[in-house]
Design a protein around this motif. Structure first.
Motif, PDB file in Angstrom:
ATOM      1  N   GLY A  29       0.833  -1.201   0.000  1.00  8.29           N
ATOM      2  CA  GLY A  29       0.000   0.000   0.000  1.00  8.29           C
ATOM      3  C   GLY A  29       0.865   1.248   0.000  1.00  8.29           C
ATOM      4  N   ARG A  30       0.606   2.136   0.938  1.00  9.47           N
ATOM      5  CA  ARG A  30       1.375   3.390   1.030  1.00  9.47           C
ATOM      6  C   ARG A  30       2.341   3.378   2.221  1.00  9.47           C
ATOM      7  NH1 ARG A  30      -0.310   7.814  -2.091  1.00  9.47           N
ATOM      8  NH2 ARG A  30      -1.947   7.193  -3.525  1.00  9.47           N
ATOM      9  N   ASP A  31       2.673   2.186   2.688  1.00  5.69           N
ATOM     10  CA  ASP A  31       3.602   2.025   3.806  1.00  5.69           C
ATOM     11  C   ASP A  31       5.009   1.803   3.243  1.00  5.69           C
ATOM     12  OD1 ASP A  31       5.189   1.058   5.908  1.00  5.69           O
ATOM     13  OD2 ASP A  31       3.494   0.049   6.859  1.00  5.69           O
ATOM     14  N   VAL A  32       5.834   2.839   3.323  1.00  3.78           N
ATOM     15  CA  VAL A  32       7.169   2.809   2.730  1.00  3.78           C
ATOM     16  C   VAL A  32       8.036   1.728   3.363  1.00  3.78           C
ATOM     17  CG1 VAL A  32       9.251   4.155   2.267  1.00  3.78           C
ATOM     18  CG2 VAL A  32       7.017   5.262   2.167  1.00  3.78           C
ATOM     19  N   GLU A  33       7.987   1.602   4.678  1.00  4.24           N
ATOM     20  CA  GLU A  33       8.805   0.595   5.364  1.00  4.24           C
ATOM     21  C   GLU A  33       8.381  -0.815   4.972  1.00  4.24           C
ATOM     22  OE1 GLU A  33      11.553   1.429   6.936  1.00  4.24           O
ATOM     23  OE2 GLU A  33      11.012   3.484   6.427  1.00  4.24           O
ATOM     24  N   LYS A  34       7.095  -1.029   4.862  1.00  2.80           N
ATOM     25  CA  LYS A  34       6.591  -2.335   4.453  1.00  2.80           C
ATOM     26  C   LYS A  34       7.009  -2.639   3.022  1.00  2.80           C
ATOM     27  CE  LYS A  34       2.428  -5.181   4.484  1.00  2.80           C
ATOM     28  NZ  LYS A  34       0.985  -5.218   4.781  1.00  2.80           N
ATOM     29  N   LEU A  35       6.980  -1.636   2.152  1.00  8.36           N
ATOM     30  CA  LEU A  35       7.412  -1.815   0.767  1.00  8.36           C
ATOM     31  C   LEU A  35       8.878  -2.232   0.725  1.00  8.36           C
ATOM     32  CD1 LEU A  35       6.919  -1.611  -2.294  1.00  8.36           C
ATOM     33  CD2 LEU A  35       7.436   0.840  -2.122  1.00  8.36           C
ATOM     34  N   ALA A  36       9.711  -1.581   1.517  1.00 10.76           N
ATOM     35  CA  ALA A  36      11.134  -1.921   1.552  1.00 10.76           C
ATOM     36  C   ALA A  36      11.342  -3.342   2.074  1.00 10.76           C
ATOM     37  CB  ALA A  36      11.895  -0.917   2.411  1.00 10.76           C
ATOM     38  N   ALA A  37      10.624  -3.720   3.115  1.00  8.13           N
ATOM     39  CA  ALA A  37      10.769  -5.064   3.692  1.00  8.13           C
ATOM     40  C   ALA A  37      10.285  -6.136   2.715  1.00  8.13           C
ATOM     41  CB  ALA A  37      10.000  -5.154   5.006  1.00  8.13           C
ATOM     42  N   LEU A  38       9.135  -5.909   2.105  1.00 10.37           N
ATOM     43  CA  LEU A  38       8.612  -6.890   1.148  1.00 10.37           C
ATOM     44  C   LEU A  38       9.495  -6.978  -0.094  1.00 10.37           C
ATOM     45  CD1 LEU A  38       4.771  -6.166   1.383  1.00 10.37           C
ATOM     46  CD2 LEU A  38       6.004  -8.156   2.275  1.00 10.37           C
ATOM     47  N   SER A  39      10.096  -5.872  -0.482  1.00 14.43           N
ATOM     48  CA  SER A  39      11.007  -5.863  -1.625  1.00 14.43           C
ATOM     49  C   SER A  39      12.225  -6.740  -1.346  1.00 14.43           C
ATOM     50  CB  SER A  39      11.458  -4.434  -1.933  1.00 14.43           C
ATOM     51  OG  SER A  39      10.373  -3.633  -2.308  1.00 14.43           O
ATOM     52  N   ALA A  40      12.796  -6.582  -0.159  1.00 11.82           N
ATOM     53  CA  ALA A  40      13.960  -7.389   0.221  1.00 11.82           C
ATOM     54  C   ALA A  40      13.591  -8.868   0.298  1.00 11.82           C
ATOM     55  CB  ALA A  40      14.514  -6.905   1.558  1.00 11.82           C
ATOM     56  N   GLU A  41      12.394  -9.145   0.793  1.00  8.41           N
ATOM     57  CA  GLU A  41      11.931 -10.531   0.890  1.00  8.41           C
ATOM     58  C   GLU A  41      11.762 -11.145  -0.504  1.00  8.41           C
ATOM     59  OE1 GLU A  41       7.891 -12.723   2.333  1.00  8.41           O
ATOM     60  OE2 GLU A  41       8.680 -11.137   3.642  1.00  8.41           O
ATOM     61  N   LEU A  42      11.186 -10.391  -1.443  1.00  7.31           N
ATOM     62  CA  LEU A  42      11.019 -10.910  -2.801  1.00  7.31           C
ATOM     63  C   LEU A  42      12.367 -11.153  -3.456  1.00  7.31           C
ATOM     64  CD1 LEU A  42       9.352 -11.749  -5.243  1.00  7.31           C
ATOM     65  CD2 LEU A  42       9.255  -9.331  -5.906  1.00  7.31           C
ATOM     66  N   GLU A  43      13.299 -10.234  -3.274  1.00  6.67           N
ATOM     67  CA  GLU A  43      14.634 -10.420  -3.851  1.00  6.67           C
ATOM     68  C   GLU A  43      15.267 -11.712  -3.327  1.00  6.67           C
ATOM     69  OE1 GLU A  43      19.056  -8.448  -4.075  1.00  6.67           O
ATOM     70  OE2 GLU A  43      17.534  -7.474  -2.839  1.00  6.67           O
ATOM     71  N   ARG A  44      15.164 -11.937  -2.014  1.00  2.49           N
ATOM     72  CA  ARG A  44      15.723 -13.155  -1.415  1.00  2.49           C
ATOM     73  C   ARG A  44      15.060 -14.398  -1.993  1.00  2.49           C
ATOM     74  NH1 ARG A  44      13.675 -16.204   1.897  1.00  2.49           N
ATOM     75  NH2 ARG A  44      12.144 -14.745   2.699  1.00  2.49           N
ATOM     76  N   TYR A  58      17.983  -9.309  -9.586  1.00  6.90           N
ATOM     77  CA  TYR A  58      18.504  -7.960  -9.809  1.00  6.90           C
ATOM     78  C   TYR A  58      17.430  -7.068 -10.433  1.00  6.90           C
ATOM     79  CZ  TYR A  58      21.391  -4.119 -11.424  1.00  6.90           C
ATOM     80  OH  TYR A  58      21.892  -2.876 -11.639  1.00  6.90           O
ATOM     81  N   TYR A  59      16.691  -7.609 -11.379  1.00  4.65           N
ATOM     82  CA  TYR A  59      15.599  -6.873 -12.019  1.00  4.65           C
ATOM     83  C   TYR A  59      14.576  -6.423 -10.978  1.00  4.65           C
ATOM     84  CZ  TYR A  59      11.405  -6.130 -14.876  1.00  4.65           C
ATOM     85  OH  TYR A  59      10.274  -5.613 -15.448  1.00  4.65           O
ATOM     86  N   ALA A  60      14.138  -7.366 -10.153  1.00  2.97           N
ATOM     87  CA  ALA A  60      13.148  -7.037  -9.123  1.00  2.97           C
ATOM     88  C   ALA A  60      13.705  -6.009  -8.143  1.00  2.97           C
ATOM     89  CB  ALA A  60      12.718  -8.295  -8.372  1.00  2.97           C
ATOM     90  N   LYS A  61      14.948  -6.202  -7.736  1.00  2.00           N
ATOM     91  CA  LYS A  61      15.573  -5.279  -6.785  1.00  2.00           C
ATOM     92  C   LYS A  61      15.635  -3.868  -7.364  1.00  2.00           C
ATOM     93  CE  LYS A  61      19.920  -4.460  -4.365  1.00  2.00           C
ATOM     94  NZ  LYS A  61      21.246  -4.998  -4.060  1.00  2.00           N
ATOM     95  N   THR A  62      16.019  -3.748  -8.619  1.00  2.00           N
ATOM     96  CA  THR A  62      16.147  -2.447  -9.264  1.00  2.00           C
ATOM     97  C   THR A  62      14.799  -1.745  -9.397  1.00  2.00           C
ATOM     98  OG1 THR A  62      18.067  -3.244 -10.488  1.00  2.00           O
ATOM     99  CG2 THR A  62      16.988  -1.268 -11.334  1.00  2.00           C
ATOM    100  N   ILE A  63      13.798  -2.470  -9.883  1.00  2.00           N
ATOM    101  CA  ILE A  63      12.475  -1.889 -10.061  1.00  2.00           C
ATOM    102  C   ILE A  63      11.895  -1.460  -8.706  1.00  2.00           C
ATOM    103  CG2 ILE A  63      10.092  -2.371 -10.760  1.00  2.00           C
ATOM    104  CD1 ILE A  63      12.057  -2.091 -13.117  1.00  2.00           C
ATOM    105  N   LEU A  64      11.989  -2.344  -7.728  1.00  2.00           N
ATOM    106  CA  LEU A  64      11.411  -2.033  -6.415  1.00  2.00           C
ATOM    107  C   LEU A  64      12.185  -0.931  -5.694  1.00  2.00           C
ATOM    108  CD1 LEU A  64      10.324  -5.617  -5.450  1.00  2.00           C
ATOM    109  CD2 LEU A  64       8.822  -3.638  -5.718  1.00  2.00           C
ATOM    110  N   ALA A  65      13.482  -0.823  -5.935  1.00  2.00           N
ATOM    111  CA  ALA A  65      14.261   0.272  -5.342  1.00  2.00           C
ATOM    112  C   ALA A  65      13.754   1.612  -5.871  1.00  2.00           C
ATOM    113  CB  ALA A  65      15.741   0.104  -5.644  1.00  2.00           C
ATOM    114  N   ASP A  66      13.415   1.641  -7.156  1.00  2.00           N
ATOM    115  CA  ASP A  66      12.857   2.866  -7.732  1.00  2.00           C
ATOM    116  C   ASP A  66      11.518   3.206  -7.071  1.00  2.00           C
ATOM    117  OD1 ASP A  66      15.015   3.201  -9.418  1.00  2.00           O
ATOM    118  OD2 ASP A  66      14.011   2.358 -11.168  1.00  2.00           O
ATOM    119  N   PHE A  67      10.666   2.203  -6.903  1.00  2.00           N
ATOM    120  CA  PHE A  67       9.373   2.452  -6.265  1.00  2.00           C
ATOM    121  C   PHE A  67       9.549   2.892  -4.814  1.00  2.00           C
ATOM    122  CE2 PHE A  67       7.498  -0.335  -9.665  1.00  2.00           C
ATOM    123  CZ  PHE A  67       6.740   0.664 -10.248  1.00  2.00           C
TER     124      PHE A  67
END
Length: 84
Positions: A29-44, A58-67
């Motif tokens: 949603g609009r929770d920045v910390e949750k987005l960062a945590a879920l992004s790291a989890e997906l990358e793993r 790497y693709y997922a990490k790059t796209i999600l880092a931008d978001f």
């Protein structure tokens, strides 16, 4: 133009990485910390699932880092929806 192997292209299709990125964004949603945590989890998860294809994670990490960067500035683009 980037050269990729047929194996890499097949792995990208199998990974469903674009859909998984969108699910991360929707779940956060609009929770920045949750987005960062879920992004790291997906990358793993992608690194574990496709150890021979580091470009997928790497693709997922790059796209999600931008978001994540946009979200930190209060910008939340609409999820991508492919028109059929």
């Amino acid at each position: 133009m980037t050269a990729t192997s047929g194996k890499t292209e097949a792995a990208f299709r199998l990974s469903g990485v674009t859909g998984r990125i969108e699910r991360v964004r929707e779940n956060a949603g609009r929770d920045v910390e949750k987005l960062a945590a879920l992004s790291a989890e997906l990358e793993r998860e992608l690194r574990e699932e496709f150890p021979g294809e580091p470009l997928i994670a790497y693709y997922a990490k790059t796209i999600l880092a931008d978001f994540c960067s946009l979200a930190r500035h209060g910008i939340f683009p609409e999820p991508f929806r492919e028109e059929l």
